[in-house]
Design a protein around this motif. Structure first.
Motif, PDB file in Angstrom:
ATOM      1  N   VAL A   1      -4.719  10.127   0.194  1.00  0.00           N
ATOM      2  CA  VAL A   1      -5.059   9.050  -0.984  1.00  0.00           C
ATOM      3  C   VAL A   1      -4.144   7.761  -0.571  1.00  0.00           C
ATOM      4  O   VAL A   1      -3.233   7.764  -0.409  1.00  0.00           O
ATOM      5  CB  VAL A   1      -5.083   9.951  -2.217  1.00  0.00           C
ATOM      6  N   GLU A   2      -4.611   6.447  -1.410  1.00  0.00           N
ATOM      7  CA  GLU A   2      -3.941   5.462  -1.308  1.00  0.00           C
ATOM      8  C   GLU A   2      -3.864   4.695  -2.062  1.00  0.00           C
ATOM      9  O   GLU A   2      -5.215   4.507  -2.369  1.00  0.00           O
ATOM     10  CB  GLU A   2      -4.734   4.641   0.104  1.00  0.00           C
ATOM     11  N   VAL A   3      -3.538   3.807  -2.376  1.00  0.00           N
ATOM     12  CA  VAL A   3      -3.241   2.326  -3.637  1.00  0.00           C
ATOM     13  C   VAL A   3      -2.965   1.525  -2.863  1.00  0.00           C
ATOM     14  O   VAL A   3      -1.643   1.630  -2.468  1.00  0.00           O
ATOM     15  CB  VAL A   3      -2.630   2.954  -5.048  1.00  0.00           C
TER      16      VAL A   3
ATOM     17  N   TRP B   1     -13.864   8.130   4.943  1.00  0.00           N
ATOM     18  CA  TRP B   1     -13.093   7.658   3.584  1.00  0.00           C
ATOM     19  C   TRP B   1     -14.444   7.228   2.903  1.00  0.00           C
ATOM     20  O   TRP B   1     -15.512   6.724   3.160  1.00  0.00           O
ATOM     21  CB  TRP B   1     -12.681   6.305   4.136  1.00  0.00           C
ATOM     22  N   LEU B   2     -13.716   6.629   1.899  1.00  0.00           N
ATOM     23  CA  LEU B   2     -14.334   5.614   0.527  1.00  0.00           C
ATOM     24  C   LEU B   2     -13.018   5.248  -0.390  1.00  0.00           C
ATOM     25  O   LEU B   2     -11.805   5.801  -0.882  1.00  0.00           O
ATOM     26  CB  LEU B   2     -14.552   7.132  -0.234  1.00  0.00           C
TER      27      LEU B   2
ATOM     28  N   ALA C   1       0.844  -1.268  -0.065  1.00  0.00           N
ATOM     29  CA  ALA C   1      -0.226  -0.099   0.073  1.00  0.00           C
ATOM     30  C   ALA C   1       0.741   0.883   0.267  1.00  0.00           C
ATOM     31  O   ALA C   1       1.936   1.088   0.368  1.00  0.00           O
ATOM     32  CB  ALA C   1      -0.996   0.030   1.401  1.00  0.00           C
ATOM     33  N   VAL C   2       0.421   2.204  -0.797  1.00  0.00           N
ATOM     34  CA  VAL C   2       1.047   3.478  -1.049  1.00  0.00           C
ATOM     35  C   VAL C   2       0.443   4.519  -0.600  1.00  0.00           C
ATOM     36  O   VAL C   2      -0.605   4.498  -1.030  1.00  0.00           O
ATOM     37  CB  VAL C   2       1.446   3.417  -2.302  1.00  0.00           C
TER      38      VAL C   2
ATOM     39  N   THR D   1      -8.018   4.348  -2.207  1.00  0.00           N
ATOM     40  CA  THR D   1      -8.648   4.743  -1.095  1.00  0.00           C
ATOM     41  C   THR D   1      -8.493   6.426  -0.897  1.00  0.00           C
ATOM     42  O   THR D   1      -7.457   6.878  -1.335  1.00  0.00           O
ATOM     43  CB  THR D   1      -8.394   4.064   0.094  1.00  0.00           C
ATOM     44  N   ALA D   2      -9.914   7.206  -0.626  1.00  0.00           N
ATOM     45  CA  ALA D   2      -9.708   8.920  -0.179  1.00  0.00           C
ATOM     46  C   ALA D   2      -9.850   8.616   1.101  1.00  0.00           C
ATOM     47  O   ALA D   2     -10.895   8.276   1.805  1.00  0.00           O
ATOM     48  CB  ALA D   2     -10.136   9.730  -1.462  1.00  0.00           C
TER      49      ALA D   2
END
Length: 431
Positions: free
Chosen positions: A181-183, A240-241, A170-171, A222-223
């Motif tokens: 923000v996350e990926v 979060w979404l 995860a970043v 995710t944000a």
């Protein structure tokens, strides 16, 4: 007249004497004031007042340090004219008072969604490993009874054991101090063993059937946004979404074993892969994804109450339906399934964290999910029912450095449909 003149001279002499006494008292007071200021300077009281953002002149002679806004503290800490004339003007202003921390408190994370956001302009790279094991027993009775305890037909008793290992990267990036923000990219390896014994089929021995699969799982984005500024005895809220893709191999892409007995087809078949056919109706290869796009809004809350921090999550995951779905059945080709709608998931969790020292912390919590039924062509799939998944979570955190932390979580299934044990290790690193 002469007598009055003598009285006036006497009064003048008294006034002159009183004036001299007042001058002497003023000189003594000035000397005492100088000694007092020298003593304060010697013991460092002036610096203490500045660090407290206080002002002696604002509070009067009886005050030593009064709190004030940071803007006034800058003006009051500047050297005064008296200090310049006395040679004590070399002190530097200390600036603004320390700002209150507006970030949520850090606890040992046991849920997937973190509560502390990434600072502005910083990256967090989080490698993670998860091991999950589940087992279930199933007994299927196909036939009819003549009298009680006498069955004519087939009894199929099965033990299903599933092991799933997931490595993920995860970043996260902090756009602002309150928005990140996350990926997340997972790699999944899953293996399932099914042990069954069929009675009245000429064999009373256990038959084992195993299948496995590995590959990229469903990539997620995710944000998260911190809604408010909390504090002691005031909760922090983070909305979060999350969007989940279906990049992994879904259950409809893998080949499914034939449902009926297909021993003759195996013997006569030319393709050696048909030797796997046993009539189990189970996938010959395990999927690595769910097969559905999903969108999950939620909110995370943290409530500091010294010495613990209470926290939790509330979310709802919606799976988008798929149309014109088909699957591949061994020795039978494509089987059209139509429109498939997987059940949505409502999730609620709660926990508490305790900091043991500046490096170690512990957390304990409970997570419960409510899974809806799966529908095929707007009709409930036979055997699909609403399911409740409950997991007891225990986690620990160890701060290795200021920018690197080791997190460990153990999940124990409380309900029958929940995985028996889940172990997760994460190492977030900030850059």
């Amino acid at each position: 007249m002469a007598e009055q003149g003598e009285r006036i001279d006497a009064m003048r002499s008294q006034i002159t004497a009183q004036i001299d006494q007042l001058d002497a008292m003023k000189r003594a007071l000035a000397a005492q004031e100088a000694d007092y200021q020298a003593l304060r300077h010697a013991v460092g009281m002036d610096e203490l007042d500045k660090q407290r953002a206080g002002s002696i002149s604002a509070g009067g002679p009886g005050a030593s340090a009064l709190p004030m806004p940071a803007g006034q503290a800058l003006a009051s800490n500047a050297p005064s004219a008296d200090q310049q004339s006395s040679g004590r003007s070399g002190q530097q202003p200390v600036g603004e008072a320390p700002k209150a921390d507006t970030r949520p408190p850090e606890v040992a994370p046991i849920f997937q969604q973190p509560g502390v956001l990434t600072p502005k302009g910083k990256f967090v790279i989080e490698p993670a490993y998860q091991f999950e094991y589940s087992s279930a027993n199933r007994v299927a009775l196909v036939g009819y009874t003549v009298i009680p305890a006498i069955l004519i037909g087939l009894i199929d008793a099965r033990q299903v054991k599933t092991t799933t290992q997931t490595g993920a990267l995860a970043v996260r990036y902090g756009i602002t101090n309150r928005l990140e923000v996350e990926v997340r990219v997972p790699y999944v390896y899953q293996h399932t063993d099914t042990v069954s014994r069929e009675i009245f089929t000429g064999s009373a021995t256990d038959v084992a059937f195993g299948s496995s699969g590995n590959g990229i799982g469903d990539v997620e984005a995710t944000a998260r946004y911190q809604i408010n500024v909390g504090g002691p005895d005031k909760a922090f809220y983070v909305g979060w979404l999350r969007f989940k893709s279906r990049t992994g191999k879904d259950p409809f892409e893998v080949t499914t074993d034939c449902i009926q007995r297909c021993v003759e087809s195996v013997i006569n078949g030319l393709d050696q892969t048909n030797l796997q056919a046993t009539g189990t109706g189970l996938p010959l290869q395990q999927p690595t994804g769910s097969g559905f796009y999903a969108l999950q809004p939620g909110v995370t809350w943290l409530y500091p109450s010294d010495p613990v921090v209470f926290f939790g999550n509330l979310s709802y995951l919606h799976n988008f339906p798929r149309n014109n779905v088909s699957r591949t059945v061994l020795l039978q080709g494509k089987e059209f399934l139509g429109n498939i709608s997987e059940g949505d998931i409502a999730d609620v969790s709660i926990g508490m964290g305790l900091s043991l020292n500046e490096k170690a912390s512990l957390s304990i919590g409970y997570d419960q999910s409510f899974v809806g039924v799966t529908k095929q062509n707007n009709k409930t799939v036979p055997g699909s029912v609403k399911t409740v998944l409950g997991t007891l979570l225990i986690g620990g955190s160890w701060r290795m450095t200021d920018k690197r932390t080791l997190n460990f979580t153990l999940g124990v299934g409380v309900t029958r449909d929940t995985p028996d044990a889940t172990v997760t290790v994460r190492v977030p690193m900030m850059y």
